[in-house]
Design an enzyme around this catalytic site. Sequence first.
Site, PDB file in Angstrom:
ATOM      1  N   PRO A  61       3.188  -2.503 -58.809  1.00 48.49           N
ATOM      2  CA  PRO A  61       1.855  -1.861 -57.698  1.00 48.49           C
ATOM      3  C   PRO A  61       2.511  -2.006 -56.344  1.00 48.49           C
ATOM      4  O   PRO A  61       2.538  -3.195 -55.891  1.00 48.49           O
ATOM      5  CB  PRO A  61       0.851  -2.511 -58.007  1.00 48.49           C
ATOM      6  N   ASP A  87       5.568  -6.278 -53.837  1.00 48.50           N
ATOM      7  CA  ASP A  87       4.815  -6.261 -55.403  1.00 48.50           C
ATOM      8  C   ASP A  87       3.508  -6.644 -55.184  1.00 48.50           C
ATOM      9  O   ASP A  87       3.313  -7.947 -54.928  1.00 48.50           O
ATOM     10  CB  ASP A  87       5.762  -6.971 -56.373  1.00 48.50           C
ATOM     11  N   HIS A  88       2.208  -5.811 -55.057  1.00 48.32           N
ATOM     12  CA  HIS A  88       0.832  -6.482 -54.820  1.00 48.32           C
ATOM     13  C   HIS A  88       0.509  -7.321 -55.986  1.00 48.32           C
ATOM     14  O   HIS A  88      -0.608  -7.970 -55.617  1.00 48.32           O
ATOM     15  CB  HIS A  88       0.107  -5.282 -54.557  1.00 48.32           C
ATOM     16  N   ARG A  89       1.168  -7.626 -57.036  1.00 52.93           N
ATOM     17  CA  ARG A  89       0.678  -8.575 -58.184  1.00 52.93           C
ATOM     18  C   ARG A  89       0.874  -9.847 -57.808  1.00 52.93           C
ATOM     19  O   ARG A  89       0.278 -10.798 -57.997  1.00 52.93           O
ATOM     20  CB  ARG A  89       1.349  -8.232 -59.363  1.00 52.93           C
TER      21      ARG A  89
END
Length: 441
Positions: free
Chosen positions: A237, A413-415
């Site tokens: 994401p 990476d928004h995780r």
Amino acid sequence: MAKIIVKVPDIGGAEGAEVIELLVAVGDVVELEQSLIVLESDKASMEIPATVAGTVAELLVSEGKEVCEGDVIVVIESETANVLEVTATDPVAEADSPGVLPATDTDINVLRPEPELEPTSATAVKKAPQQSPIELPDRDDNSVYAGPAVRKLAREFGLDLSEVSGSGPKGRLMKQDLHAFVQKALSSGAVGATGGAGIPPVPDVDFSAFGEIRTEPLTKMAKLTGANMQRNWLNVPHVTQFDDADITELEAFRKGLKGEAEKRGTKLTPMPFLLKACAVALRDNPKLCSSLSGDGKTLIYKNYIHLGMAVDTPAGLFVPVIRDVDKKSLWDLADEVIELAGKARDRKLRPDEMRGGCFTLSSLGGIGGRGFTPIVNAPEVGILGVSKADIHPVWDGEEFKPRQMLPLALSYDHRVVNGGDAGRFLTQLVALLSDIRRLAL
Ligand code: CAO
């Protein structure tokens, strides 16, 4: 005259490689180290050099052929003087079996006379045992020939290998067989129906219906880059954050070093400063230098700073890795940028020179453009996109001043990385580039 066989060298753990270009033909006179063929594996593209000077007697591969380490590529007829010089120090070469020189990039074997090679020298020695052209890994219980990398890929896809047919020698399963199988299953809707990715395929259009067209097969590297981009785009994401660094002073300093750089035989572009600033900002914001474990339950922090650098080449995009950037001087980094970019363009990068990166820099500054959103090179969690610096009017509280502004785009990476983490990282990076004295802190 003796006949020397040149084999596929250790290709750095890559499981097979495709012959993408033949650089010589039978009858050509070749010099020592002259490139013979170009191989492209799923990890790198490399030229295989002649290990002796001589005449190409046989070419045992053709373009498009898949080869593995140890496969014979070329037979070179060489003056015995050179060969004996090489083989005399090799005890194995004295025996009946072919002599393999240890720890060289390419194996050299002195072929003993055998009918199919028509040796010309009466002094040429005994017959070499027949070599298996390709080493086949053990069959498994289901009679499937596949190497570890293919089996790993099958596990990732959740595929039963016995359902896939192999296109390699003796039915060996190759990675492209798995890709083709999955592609077919996706386009037929089979995977979607069974809970797969479920992404509607792009329709296959007959473009020739609208005018003249030209087709060109993709290189293996281009296909691999495309597959990696898609994998990263679908798995990660992405968020991209932007800022501009005022590099007016950095540029004045850099240009002031031009003469010194020339004396040192190097060139100082903004890239070494960017690498150095990223290393400091990554040290202070370690989340940007981390990776998510395969099961997504653990964050892995790295106590080293190895940075990938995207290099644009006619053969495609390569990302060599500069190791321990935090420990190197700007001059060391300048040299390494030039060396690795040169190797990428000459297809001389080894697979191990493209592994182990923590974070990537992609600079289009030398090409142009005001900004772009780079795709994270997973399992890394961040990538910095650098565009072309330009003079802009900047308000200093009293008046507009002409300042050289460098556009930066950080994708993450928004995780793993939150907006706050990314904001702090990018703000520090901008501060470092705007006042490079801070690099010393
Ligand atoms: N703004 C303005 N000028 C810049 C600049 C920037 N951000 N970055 C570099 N330049 C200048 C350099 O100073 C150099 O100028 P001079 O020749 O006048 O000294 C010129 O542009 C060319 O630099 P360069 O690109 O050859 O060297 P570099 O060290 O900046 O970059 C490399 C090396 C390998 C990163 C670059 O050549 C390259 O391949 N970039 C493409 C990366 C890419 O394709 N990314 C996209 C990936 S996703 O598809």
